[in-house]
Design an enzyme around this catalytic site. Sequence first.
Site, PDB file in Angstrom:
ATOM      1  NE  ARG A 238      -3.876   0.263   2.185  1.00 41.06           N
ATOM      2  CZ  ARG A 238      -4.629   0.732   3.179  1.00 41.06           C
ATOM      3  NH1 ARG A 238      -4.675   0.120   4.406  1.00 41.06           N
ATOM      4  NH2 ARG A 238      -5.237   1.711   2.991  1.00 41.06           N
TER       5      ARG A 238
ATOM      6  CB  CYS B 102      -1.855   3.370   9.665  1.00 45.64           C
ATOM      7  SG  CYS B 102      -3.257   3.922  10.671  1.00 45.64           S
TER       8      CYS B 102
END
Length: 283
Positions: free
Chosen positions: A180, A238
């Site tokens: 990611r 995150c």
Amino acid sequence: MKAIISASELASDLAGARPPTLLDVRWQLTAAKAAGAAPFDGRAEYAAGHIPGAVFVDLDADLADPPGRAGRHPLPDTERFGAAVRAAGVRADRPVVVYDGGQCWAAARAWWMLRWTGHPDVRVLDGGLATWDGPVTSGTEEAVPGDFRPVPGALRLLDADGAAALARTGVLLDARAGERYRGEVEPIDPVGGHVPGAVSAPTGENVAPTGRFLPAAELAERFRSLGATEGTEVGVYCGSGVSAAHEVLALAIAGIPAALYVGSWSEWSADGNRPVAVGPDPQ
């Protein structure tokens, strides 16, 4: 003060003269909802079996506001958060232990929220409920209401501009999975990639195969290798400020203070004016 507690230490404390307030914060990130699967129900899991004396706290309802431009898990209204944790029995003068099913992401978010709002003694059950070999009970429990009044600001908090600046002047860690960070996949947010200048530091590398945190010395060496050396300002983000709280907890175990960017990638990527970097290089 230790930030984590083992199952054996918790059992001893619960049997002692001053047992901690115990919060069950079971939660899972449910990307499966997009495929039509039923979302994870932490409250049902709690009712099916929990550590005796634990009271359930809902991450989505109690530890965050509804999703929006500020991200998928923005900070909750302080008064609403305070009411929720007081209803769960949290007192200012009594230790708190939080646990989840084992990943410790949700428990770390509860730990961070309580510490950020001024509670002096909060620990996470290392490895979560999966490490508990004591008795469990079913149903629900109600606590004697607590008296904790949250006052935000005890830990450092970053907004998007602060995260961008820290990526240039200190170390901004990206706690998401490497793919990611690199922008190879993005199952949830509008665009893949990372904040320019951020360093990839997947949360999963904070723990051993057992799910328990690595020893403090190993965590300290890990974060030093990522640039978190003495005197360097450190921040973490995150997807939505949950797994990043786990990384802030891991840094605390290593003796490294760190700021949390709660909005994280879900806020950053929702703003089309913010730059996006892709690939393994921070820039």
